[in-house]
Design an enzyme around this catalytic site. Sequence first.
Site, PDB file in Angstrom:
ATOM      1  CG  ASP A 135      -2.011   0.957   1.246  1.00 30.19           C
ATOM      2  OD1 ASP A 135      -2.271   1.563   0.206  1.00 30.19           O
ATOM      3  OD2 ASP A 135      -2.624   1.160   2.315  1.00 30.19           O
ATOM      4  NE  ARG A 191      -5.540 -12.306   9.501  1.00 34.30           N
ATOM      5  CZ  ARG A 191      -4.745 -11.276   9.211  1.00 34.30           C
ATOM      6  NH1 ARG A 191      -4.301 -11.126   7.987  1.00 34.30           N
ATOM      7  NH2 ARG A 191      -4.395 -10.400  10.126  1.00 34.30           N
TER       8      ARG A 191
HETATM    9  P1  IMP Z   1       1.981  -0.394   3.840  1.00 31.00           P
HETATM   10  O1  IMP Z   1       2.433  -0.764   2.448  1.00 31.00           O
HETATM   11  O2  IMP Z   1       3.113  -0.186   4.791  1.00 31.00           O
HETATM   12  O3  IMP Z   1       1.045   0.765   3.833  1.00 31.00           O
HETATM   13  O4  IMP Z   1       1.179  -1.564   4.504  1.00 31.00           O
HETATM   14  C1  IMP Z   1       0.731  -2.646   3.804  1.00 31.00           C
HETATM   15  C2  IMP Z   1      -0.076  -3.483   4.768  1.00 31.00           C
HETATM   16  O5  IMP Z   1      -1.321  -2.835   5.046  1.00 31.00           O
HETATM   17  C3  IMP Z   1      -0.420  -4.815   4.122  1.00 31.00           C
HETATM   18  O6  IMP Z   1       0.531  -5.791   4.449  1.00 31.00           O
HETATM   19  C4  IMP Z   1      -1.762  -5.107   4.728  1.00 31.00           C
HETATM   20  O7  IMP Z   1      -1.609  -5.779   5.951  1.00 31.00           O
HETATM   21  C5  IMP Z   1      -2.377  -3.750   4.978  1.00 31.00           C
HETATM   22  N1  IMP Z   1      -3.289  -3.348   3.886  1.00 31.00           N
HETATM   23  C6  IMP Z   1      -3.144  -2.355   2.993  1.00 31.00           C
HETATM   24  N2  IMP Z   1      -4.168  -2.284   2.136  1.00 31.00           N
HETATM   25  C7  IMP Z   1      -5.013  -3.292   2.482  1.00 31.00           C
HETATM   26  C8  IMP Z   1      -6.267  -3.770   1.966  1.00 31.00           C
HETATM   27  O8  IMP Z   1      -6.854  -3.268   0.983  1.00 31.00           O
HETATM   28  N3  IMP Z   1      -6.813  -4.834   2.618  1.00 31.00           N
HETATM   29  C9  IMP Z   1      -6.223  -5.433   3.685  1.00 31.00           C
HETATM   30  N4  IMP Z   1      -5.049  -5.041   4.189  1.00 31.00           N
HETATM   31  C10 IMP Z   1      -4.466  -3.970   3.600  1.00 31.00           C
END
Ligand code: IMP
Length: 177
Positions: free
Chosen positions: A101, A163
């Site tokens: 993300d 999940r």
């Molecule tokens: P980031 O890239 O550090 O923002 O975090 C990514 C993490 O956020 C992923 O490993 C997921 O656990 C969680 N995440 C981000 N977007 C989603 C989504 O659409 N559904 C479920 N978890 C998400």
Amino acid sequence: MHKDIESILVCEKEIENIVNSIAKLIEKDYNCREFIMIGILKGSMTFMADLMRKINMDFSVDFISASSYQGAYSTGNLEIYRDIDCDVSGKDILIVEDIVDTGVTLEHIKKHLIEKNAKSVKICTLFDKPAERKVDIFPDYTGLTVPDVFIVGYGLDYNELYRNLPYVGILNPSVYT
Ligand code: IMP
Ligand code: MG
């Protein structure tokens, strides 16, 4: 379909096809060169369980449980709940993630592994959500690029639920708003 799911984004068959094609790419790239597959708990568990069984070569597996948090004045830190058991020094690492993300979590985990002297660190993610990216993280293997929606299922959760869904669906916003 689960009552909290607005629509199915990726069905079971499509997931299977995506996993198979990523496995083939990994086999080709590593070409019998051993590596350590490190899954980021908990979201990657379903994807990793399927992916590893499709890769026909020798590799070991480990897990890390961590998430990034933003301190009041910091640019974000990594909190590790469970670190890897193995020694990654001089080894080729393939991180397996459910979804990228902002990229902050992966940036920190990559740095953490490089500090432990990993020889190379590649990233394999089932989903990429580039709309919210805050750091320069470019996954080496991406199953599917998704729009800026909140998805659950096949390992991905909202508040630890969903999940177990065998497909990936868009969560109805009424669940979290
Ligand atoms: P980031 O890239 O550090 O923002 O975090 C990514 C993490 O956020 C992923 O490993 C997921 O656990 C969680 N995440 C981000 N977007 C989603 C989504 O659409 N559904 C479920 N978890 C998400
Ligand atoms: Mg995750």
